[in-house]
Design a protein around this motif. Structure first.
Motif, PDB file in Angstrom:
ATOM      1  N   ALA A   1      36.735 -48.825   4.974  1.00 15.77           N
ATOM      2  CA  ALA A   1      37.130 -48.105   3.761  1.00 15.77           C
ATOM      3  C   ALA A   1      37.289 -46.611   4.009  1.00 15.77           C
ATOM      4  CB  ALA A   1      36.097 -48.339   2.649  1.00 15.77           C
ATOM      5  N   TYR A   2      36.783 -46.125   5.134  1.00 15.98           N
ATOM      6  CA  TYR A   2      36.796 -44.684   5.398  1.00 15.98           C
ATOM      7  C   TYR A   2      38.197 -44.070   5.412  1.00 15.98           C
ATOM      8  CZ  TYR A   2      31.783 -44.397   6.568  1.00 15.98           C
ATOM      9  OH  TYR A   2      30.413 -44.408   6.521  1.00 15.98           O
TER      10      TYR A   2
ATOM     11  N   LEU B   1      41.976 -40.026   0.073  1.00 12.97           N
ATOM     12  CA  LEU B   1      41.754 -39.659  -1.327  1.00 12.97           C
ATOM     13  C   LEU B   1      40.996 -38.347  -1.458  1.00 12.97           C
ATOM     14  CD1 LEU B   1      40.797 -43.146  -2.849  1.00 12.97           C
ATOM     15  CD2 LEU B   1      42.995 -41.970  -3.000  1.00 12.97           C
ATOM     16  N   TRP B   2      40.073 -38.097  -0.531  1.00  9.64           N
ATOM     17  CA  TRP B   2      39.242 -36.899  -0.597  1.00  9.64           C
ATOM     18  C   TRP B   2      39.800 -35.746   0.240  1.00  9.64           C
ATOM     19  CZ3 TRP B   2      33.820 -39.601   0.283  1.00  9.64           C
ATOM     20  CH2 TRP B   2      33.529 -40.412  -0.834  1.00  9.64           C
ATOM     21  N   ASN B   3      40.880 -36.006   0.949  1.00  6.32           N
ATOM     22  CA  ASN B   3      41.523 -34.975   1.774  1.00  6.32           C
ATOM     23  C   ASN B   3      40.521 -34.317   2.727  1.00  6.32           C
ATOM     24  OD1 ASN B   3      43.612 -33.337   2.711  1.00  6.32           O
ATOM     25  ND2 ASN B   3      43.217 -31.742   1.187  1.00  6.32           N
ATOM     26  N   CYS B   4      39.877 -35.163   3.519  1.00  4.91           N
ATOM     27  CA  CYS B   4      38.894 -34.667   4.478  1.00  4.91           C
ATOM     28  C   CYS B   4      38.876 -35.587   5.689  1.00  4.91           C
ATOM     29  CB  CYS B   4      37.507 -34.577   3.836  1.00  4.91           C
ATOM     30  SG  CYS B   4      36.817 -36.170   3.333  1.00  4.91           S
ATOM     31  N   SER B   5      38.054 -35.271   6.671  1.00  7.58           N
ATOM     32  CA  SER B   5      37.951 -36.100   7.873  1.00  7.58           C
ATOM     33  C   SER B   5      37.030 -37.288   7.614  1.00  7.58           C
ATOM     34  CB  SER B   5      37.403 -35.271   9.033  1.00  7.58           C
ATOM     35  OG  SER B   5      36.044 -34.929   8.786  1.00  7.58           O
ATOM     36  N   GLU B   6      37.118 -38.301   8.486  1.00  4.20           N
ATOM     37  CA  GLU B   6      36.224 -39.451   8.347  1.00  4.20           C
ATOM     38  C   GLU B   6      34.779 -39.045   8.602  1.00  4.20           C
ATOM     39  OE1 GLU B   6      37.340 -43.164  10.076  1.00  4.20           O
ATOM     40  OE2 GLU B   6      39.463 -42.901   9.567  1.00  4.20           O
ATOM     41  N   GLU B   7      34.553 -38.058   9.442  1.00  2.00           N
ATOM     42  CA  GLU B   7      33.193 -37.551   9.643  1.00  2.00           C
ATOM     43  C   GLU B   7      32.649 -36.959   8.351  1.00  2.00           C
ATOM     44  OE1 GLU B   7      30.701 -34.437  12.514  1.00  2.00           O
ATOM     45  OE2 GLU B   7      32.885 -34.493  12.572  1.00  2.00           O
ATOM     46  N   GLU B   8      33.507 -36.246   7.616  1.00  2.00           N
ATOM     47  CA  GLU B   8      33.072 -35.675   6.336  1.00  2.00           C
ATOM     48  C   GLU B   8      32.847 -36.758   5.294  1.00  2.00           C
ATOM     49  OE1 GLU B   8      35.091 -31.267   6.196  1.00  2.00           O
ATOM     50  OE2 GLU B   8      36.437 -33.002   6.152  1.00  2.00           O
ATOM     51  N   VAL B   9      33.627 -37.837   5.353  1.00  7.84           N
ATOM     52  CA  VAL B   9      33.392 -38.990   4.471  1.00  7.84           C
ATOM     53  C   VAL B   9      31.999 -39.543   4.704  1.00  7.84           C
ATOM     54  CG1 VAL B   9      34.031 -41.386   4.013  1.00  7.84           C
ATOM     55  CG2 VAL B   9      35.816 -39.649   4.191  1.00  7.84           C
ATOM     56  N   ASP B  10      31.664 -39.736   5.976  1.00  4.80           N
ATOM     57  CA  ASP B  10      30.347 -40.287   6.319  1.00  4.80           C
ATOM     58  C   ASP B  10      29.224 -39.363   5.850  1.00  4.80           C
ATOM     59  OD1 ASP B  10      28.969 -42.497   7.637  1.00  4.80           O
ATOM     60  OD2 ASP B  10      28.323 -41.017   9.100  1.00  4.80           O
TER      61      ASP B  10
END
Length: 249
Positions: free
Chosen positions: A213-214, A220-229
């Protein structure tokens, strides 16, 4: 990674799933579907540090299992987490809907009397009715709407009531699911699989598959997957700070 709604006890062979989740450092909420499953699931999880067990009474089983509500109330003191509970307004369950409502009302009252719990809620075709019950019992704890599929208006109401949300790869695989996630406050989102019910390519998702889902959350959040985590882990820490004392108003 976080899988905040997984039916670990319903896998054909749960041990490899548990071992894999532990090895990969996944935080898991192992939801149950009946109070009678509570003791066995606790034994299955054992002392695994990142896995918690939730006490449940699934709305799809209320017709046959509603008498287990007393057992639910008996075990509630043993956990900070409740799930899977809720309402299901699907046509084949309409004849049990009044009974589902009575059971959920009693569950929320028990949670309030116990000082509040984190509550993973099913609301398929019944979002407004679930929100009505949450609004009537604001001290039940912290409601987390699992795989929310209501309307945008119902989502707005849920946000106003302070609800959290758990979303997974299957949910964000649809246009409607992505739109709903886009409207959810990112600080109140956790990931889930709803496995083994949720599947991809004919196979049940594993807890670490929440990472699928990342890419959608990143977009959607306009950020990196690291920032998602990092955001999701921050959300989990914040949830742990408020559990048991939160209100949904």
């Amino acid at each position: 990674m976080i899988d905040f709604h997984c039916h670990v006890d319903l896998f054909k062979d749960p041990k490899p799933i548990l071992d894999g989740a532990e090895k990969k450092g996944v935080y898991v909420l192992a939801v149950t579907t009946t109070p009678k499953a509570w003791t066995g699931t606790k034994r299955l999880i054992g002392s695994r540090r990142r896995i918690r067990v939730a006490l449940g009474l699934h709305p799809e089983l209320v017709r046959e299992r509603h008498t287990e509500i007393a057992l639910f109330e008996h075990f509630l003191a043993e956990t900070d987490y409740v799930g899977e509970v809720g309402l299901d307004g699907s046509p084949h369950l309409r004849d049990s809907f009044d009974l589902q409502t009575k059971v959920l009302r009693r569950i929320l009252l028990a949670c309030r009397n116990a000082g509040g719990r984190v509550i993973s809620l099913h609301s398929r075709r019944a979002a407004s009715e679930v929100l009505d019950l949450l609004e009537a019992e604001p001290f039940a704890g912290t409601p987390i709407l699992h795989w929310f599929s209501g309307s945008t208006r119902e989502l707005e109401r849920a946000v106003q009531l302070g609800c959290w949300f758990s979303v997974g790869p299957t949910m964000v695989g649809s246009a409607k699911g992505r739109k709903l996630v886009e409207l959810m406050p990112r600080e109140r989102i956790l990931t889930e699989t709803d496995s083994p019910f949720a599947q991809m390519s004919g196979a049940p998702l594993s807890p670490w598959d929440v990472a699928l889902a990342y890419p959608v959350l990143r977009e959607l959040w306009n950020c990196s997957e690291e920032e998602v985590d990092k955001q999701l882990l921050s959300n989990l820490r914040n949830l742990n700070r408020v559990k048991g004392t939160a209100r949904c108003v």
